[in-house]
Structures are given as structure tokens and as C-alpha cells.
Write a protein that holds these residues in place. Structure first.
Motif, PDB file in Angstrom:
ATOM      1  N   ASP A  78     -56.763   6.812  15.687  1.00 12.95           N
ATOM      2  CA  ASP A  78     -55.541   6.754  14.874  1.00 12.95           C
ATOM      3  C   ASP A  78     -54.614   5.645  15.368  1.00 12.95           C
ATOM      4  N   MET A  79     -54.459   5.541  16.693  1.00 15.13           N
ATOM      5  CA  MET A  79     -53.613   4.491  17.267  1.00 15.13           C
ATOM      6  C   MET A  79     -54.188   3.111  16.945  1.00 15.13           C
ATOM      7  N   LYS A  80     -55.503   2.995  17.013  1.00 10.69           N
ATOM      8  CA  LYS A  80     -56.154   1.719  16.717  1.00 10.69           C
ATOM      9  C   LYS A  80     -55.923   1.342  15.256  1.00 10.69           C
ATOM     10  N   SER A  81     -56.050   2.321  14.344  1.00  6.05           N
ATOM     11  CA  SER A  81     -55.818   2.063  12.925  1.00  6.05           C
ATOM     12  C   SER A  81     -54.372   1.625  12.677  1.00  6.05           C
ATOM     13  N   GLU A  82     -53.436   2.322  13.335  1.00  6.81           N
ATOM     14  CA  GLU A  82     -52.018   1.965  13.189  1.00  6.81           C
ATOM     15  C   GLU A  82     -51.765   0.549  13.717  1.00  6.81           C
ATOM     16  N   TYR A  83     -52.378   0.220  14.849  1.00 11.43           N
ATOM     17  CA  TYR A  83     -52.247  -1.116  15.416  1.00 11.43           C
ATOM     18  C   TYR A  83     -52.772  -2.160  14.434  1.00 11.43           C
ATOM     19  N   GLU A  84     -53.939  -1.889  13.845  1.00 13.93           N
ATOM     20  CA  GLU A  84     -54.525  -2.844  12.889  1.00 13.93           C
ATOM     21  C   GLU A  84     -53.620  -3.012  11.666  1.00 13.93           C
ATOM     22  N   ARG A  85     -53.044  -1.896  11.156  1.00 15.47           N
ATOM     23  CA  ARG A  85     -52.125  -1.991  10.011  1.00 15.47           C
ATOM     24  C   ARG A  85     -50.901  -2.835  10.376  1.00 15.47           C
ATOM     25  N   GLU A  86     -50.331  -2.569  11.535  1.00 19.00           N
ATOM     26  CA  GLU A  86     -49.150  -3.318  11.959  1.00 19.00           C
ATOM     27  C   GLU A  86     -49.481  -4.796  12.174  1.00 19.00           C
ATOM     28  N   ARG A  87     -50.657  -5.058  12.725  1.00 19.17           N
ATOM     29  CA  ARG A  87     -51.067  -6.449  12.951  1.00 19.17           C
ATOM     30  C   ARG A  87     -51.207  -7.184  11.618  1.00 19.17           C
ATOM     31  N   ARG A  88     -51.805  -6.516  10.636  1.00 16.06           N
ATOM     32  CA  ARG A  88     -51.927  -7.153   9.320  1.00 16.06           C
ATOM     33  C   ARG A  88     -50.548  -7.384   8.693  1.00 16.06           C
ATOM     34  N   SER A  89     -49.648  -6.405   8.853  1.00 13.27           N
ATOM     35  CA  SER A  89     -48.282  -6.561   8.324  1.00 13.27           C
ATOM     36  C   SER A  89     -47.569  -7.731   8.983  1.00 13.27           C
ATOM     37  N   LEU A  90     -47.711  -7.829  10.301  1.00 14.63           N
ATOM     38  CA  LEU A  90     -47.067  -8.935  11.013  1.00 14.63           C
ATOM     39  C   LEU A  90     -47.627 -10.278  10.560  1.00 14.63           C
ATOM     40  N   ARG A  91     -48.937 -10.330  10.338  1.00 10.39           N
ATOM     41  CA  ARG A  91     -49.529 -11.589   9.851  1.00 10.39           C
ATOM     42  C   ARG A  91     -48.919 -11.988   8.508  1.00 10.39           C
ATOM     43  N   LYS A  92     -48.767 -10.981   7.631  1.00  9.52           N
ATOM     44  CA  LYS A  92     -48.158 -11.268   6.316  1.00  9.52           C
ATOM     45  C   LYS A  92     -46.714 -11.734   6.498  1.00  9.52           C
ATOM     46  N   LEU A  93     -45.973 -11.030   7.412  1.00 11.69           N
ATOM     47  CA  LEU A  93     -44.587 -11.420   7.661  1.00 11.69           C
ATOM     48  C   LEU A  93     -44.500 -12.835   8.231  1.00 11.69           C
ATOM     49  N   TYR A  94     -45.423 -13.158   9.170  1.00  8.07           N
ATOM     50  CA  TYR A  94     -45.443 -14.518   9.723  1.00  8.07           C
ATOM     51  C   TYR A  94     -45.718 -15.526   8.614  1.00  8.07           C
ATOM     52  N   GLY A  95     -46.646 -15.183   7.730  1.00  9.16           N
ATOM     53  CA  GLY A  95     -46.962 -16.081   6.610  1.00  9.16           C
ATOM     54  C   GLY A  95     -45.750 -16.285   5.713  1.00  9.16           C
ATOM     55  N   LEU A  96     -45.069 -15.168   5.390  1.00 11.78           N
ATOM     56  CA  LEU A  96     -43.874 -15.272   4.542  1.00 11.78           C
ATOM     57  C   LEU A  96     -42.766 -16.043   5.258  1.00 11.78           C
ATOM     58  N   ALA A  97     -42.583 -15.774   6.537  1.00 11.08           N
ATOM     59  CA  ALA A  97     -41.549 -16.479   7.305  1.00 11.08           C
ATOM     60  C   ALA A  97     -41.864 -17.969   7.365  1.00 11.08           C
ATOM     61  N   PHE A  98     -43.148 -18.304   7.566  1.00  7.89           N
ATOM     62  CA  PHE A  98     -43.529 -19.709   7.613  1.00  7.89           C
ATOM     63  C   PHE A  98     -43.250 -20.381   6.267  1.00  7.89           C
ATOM     64  N   LYS A  99     -43.571 -19.688   5.160  1.00  5.26           N
ATOM     65  CA  LYS A  99     -43.294 -20.243   3.825  1.00  5.26           C
ATOM     66  C   LYS A  99     -41.794 -20.448   3.640  1.00  5.26           C
ATOM     67  N   ARG A 100     -41.013 -19.465   4.105  1.00  2.00           N
ATOM     68  CA  ARG A 100     -39.556 -19.545   3.966  1.00  2.00           C
ATOM     69  C   ARG A 100     -39.014 -20.742   4.743  1.00  2.00           C
ATOM     70  N   VAL A 101     -39.490 -20.894   5.984  1.00  2.00           N
ATOM     71  CA  VAL A 101     -39.047 -22.018   6.803  1.00  2.00           C
ATOM     72  C   VAL A 101     -39.479 -23.319   6.150  1.00  2.00           C
ATOM     73  N   LYS A 102     -40.730 -23.357   5.664  1.00  2.00           N
ATOM     74  CA  LYS A 102     -41.261 -24.560   5.009  1.00  2.00           C
ATOM     75  C   LYS A 102     -40.407 -24.910   3.777  1.00  2.00           C
ATOM     76  N   THR A 103     -40.067 -23.874   2.988  1.00  4.87           N
ATOM     77  CA  THR A 103     -39.224 -24.105   1.808  1.00  4.87           C
ATOM     78  C   THR A 103     -37.845 -24.594   2.227  1.00  4.87           C
ATOM     79  N   GLY A 104     -37.297 -23.976   3.282  1.00  2.00           N
ATOM     80  CA  GLY A 104     -35.975 -24.379   3.781  1.00  2.00           C
ATOM     81  C   GLY A 104     -35.992 -25.812   4.282  1.00  2.00           C
ATOM     82  N   VAL A 105     -37.049 -26.194   4.995  1.00  2.00           N
ATOM     83  CA  VAL A 105     -37.155 -27.560   5.526  1.00  2.00           C
ATOM     84  C   VAL A 105     -37.265 -28.539   4.361  1.00  2.00           C
ATOM     85  N   ARG A 106     -38.091 -28.230   3.391  1.00  2.97           N
ATOM     86  CA  ARG A 106     -38.248 -29.117   2.209  1.00  2.97           C
ATOM     87  C   ARG A 106     -36.921 -29.271   1.485  1.00  2.97           C
TER      88      ARG A 106
END
Length: 118
Positions: A78-106
Motif C-alpha cells: 500500500d505504501m509503495k502504491s501511494e509512493y508511486e501515485r505521489e511520484r506520478r503526481s509530482l512528475r505532472k506538477l513538475y511538467g506543469l510548472a515547467f510549462k508555466r515557467v516556459k510560458t512566463g519566460v516567453r
């Protein structure tokens, strides 16, 4: 002849008494053996009961250990599954944050270019 018959009767009585004594001795010996065997059987039954009790205790302890290990494995999964879910969420957040920064820089570069061209 009566005397010989009397002697024969006495001899037979002596033989019967001798056999009686032998049978009594044999009966006493057999009785002692039966008592010894009865004590051995009782001791063995006590040992068997003790071993069965110990076996029961060991089986319960083993089942408890297996149940605990199973519970911990489930908890870990269960802990491993929760870790994997959180890791995937963080990856999405990093992707969105990177897009936001990229848009802001542009946007910033675009504004700077516009100001420079004015």
C-alpha cells in the motif's frame, strides 16, 4: 497298596502346592510387569499431551507470525502504491510548472522585445 495310594496322594498334593506357589510367583511377576507397563503408558500419555500442547502453541505462534508478515507486506505494498501515485503526481506538477515557467519566460522575452523595438 493303601500306603502307596496315600504316598501317591501326598506326592500329588505336594506337586499341586508346588505348582500353586509357582503360579503365585508368576502371577506376582506378571502383576508387577503390568504395573510397570501401566506407569510407562501413563508417562507416555503425559508426554504426548505435553508435546501436543507445545505443537499447538507453536502452530499458533507460527500462524501469528505469518499473519503479521502478511499484514506488513500488505502495508508495504500500500505504501509503495501511494509512493508511486505521489511520484506520478509530482512528475505532472513538475511538467506543469515547467510549462508555466516556459510560458512566463516567453512572455517576458516577448515584452522585452516589444519594448526594445519601440
Amino acid at each position: 497298596t493303601i500306603k502307596s495310594k496315600d504316598n501317591e496322594v501326598e506326592r500329588l498334593r505336594a506337586e499341586i502346592n508346588n505348582q500353586k506357589e509357582n503360579h503365585l510367583v508368576e502371577l506376582t511377576n506378571l502383576s508387577t510387569e503390568i504395573d510397570d507397563l501401566s506407569r510407562t503408558v501413563a508417562k507416555n500419555n503425559k508426554t504426548i499431551m505435553s508435546l501436543e500442547l507445545e505443537l499447538s502453541y507453536q502452530q499458533k505462534a507460527t500462524k501469528s507470525a505469518i499473519d503479521e508478515r502478511t499484514r506488513k507486506m500488505k502495508e508495504w505494498e500500500d505504501m509503495k502504491s501511494e509512493y508511486e501515485r505521489e511520484r506520478r503526481s509530482l512528475r505532472k506538477l513538475y511538467g506543469l510548472a515547467f510549462k508555466r515557467v516556459k510560458t512566463g519566460v516567453r512572455s517576458l522575452l516577448s515584452k522585452l522585445r516589444r519594448k526594445k523595438s519601440e
